[in-house]
Design an enzyme around this catalytic site. Sequence first.
Site, mmCIF file in Angstrom:
data_model
loop_
_atom_site.group_PDB
_atom_site.id
_atom_site.type_symbol
_atom_site.label_atom_id
_atom_site.label_comp_id
_atom_site.label_asym_id
_atom_site.label_seq_id
_atom_site.Cartn_x
_atom_site.Cartn_y
_atom_site.Cartn_z
ATOM 1 N N HIS A 82 0.832 -1.207 0.000
ATOM 2 C CA HIS A 82 0.000 0.000 0.000
ATOM 3 C C HIS A 82 0.865 1.255 0.000
ATOM 4 O O HIS A 82 0.613 2.194 -0.756
ATOM 5 C CB HIS A 82 -0.933 0.009 1.216
ATOM 6 C CG HIS A 82 -2.211 -0.697 0.993
ATOM 7 N ND1 HIS A 82 -2.320 -2.074 1.073
ATOM 8 C CD2 HIS A 82 -3.444 -0.244 0.681
ATOM 9 C CE1 HIS A 82 -3.571 -2.420 0.828
ATOM 10 N NE2 HIS A 82 -4.267 -1.331 0.583
ATOM 11 N N LYS B 188 -9.424 -7.926 8.687
ATOM 12 C CA LYS B 188 -10.046 -8.274 9.967
ATOM 13 C C LYS B 188 -10.037 -7.037 10.851
ATOM 14 O O LYS B 188 -9.189 -6.168 10.729
ATOM 15 C CB LYS B 188 -9.361 -9.461 10.628
ATOM 16 C CG LYS B 188 -8.005 -9.187 11.198
ATOM 17 C CD LYS B 188 -7.449 -10.430 11.902
ATOM 18 C CE LYS B 188 -6.060 -10.115 12.420
ATOM 19 N NZ LYS B 188 -5.420 -11.260 13.014
#
Length: 185
Positions: A37, A102
């Site tokens: 990222h 998550k």
Amino acid sequence: MEKRIFTPLTDETIESLKAGDRVLLTGYIYTARDAAHKRMVEALNRGEAPPFDMKGQVIYYVGPTPPKPGQVIGSAGPTTAIRMDKYVEPLLKLGLKGMIGKGYRSQLVKDLLIKYKAVYFAAVGGVAVLLSKSIKSSEVIAYEDLGTEAIRRLYVEDFPVIVANDIYGGDVFEEGRKKFAQIDP
């Protein structure tokens, strides 16, 4: 009841999803964690194209382990999503429609999901081997030097996720906390 959806995601599909929906996802998705990222956003800031067309795509926050002989992929459980929050908006601007991880997301990301019409799916942590059984193919497409954090293109069939945050402001984590708080001891 589970909803079956397919990638790339459309606005119509996104509009049909509500926080708490159980979803079986089929199609191509892309992997990326913190290092990938960071590299993608730095490249975008330099005016470079991303390593894949984000339009309608889903990014799975995972750094799978190497596969054992005969396996497509090793253990492939989700990583904590909030670590990617600072990188989300530039990718949503390019048309990213879904993220899988998550844990909960920041208020900033929840607001961005509404603004850009995207969803955050939660995958169950601790069942990485079971999740990997839904992954039918895996190929590294960018940042191979990052090892397990390289960007991979995965083909998944009936990959089980839950809509954690929708475009209507729904949040399964907040709803769960509220329900828990109402339980009499």
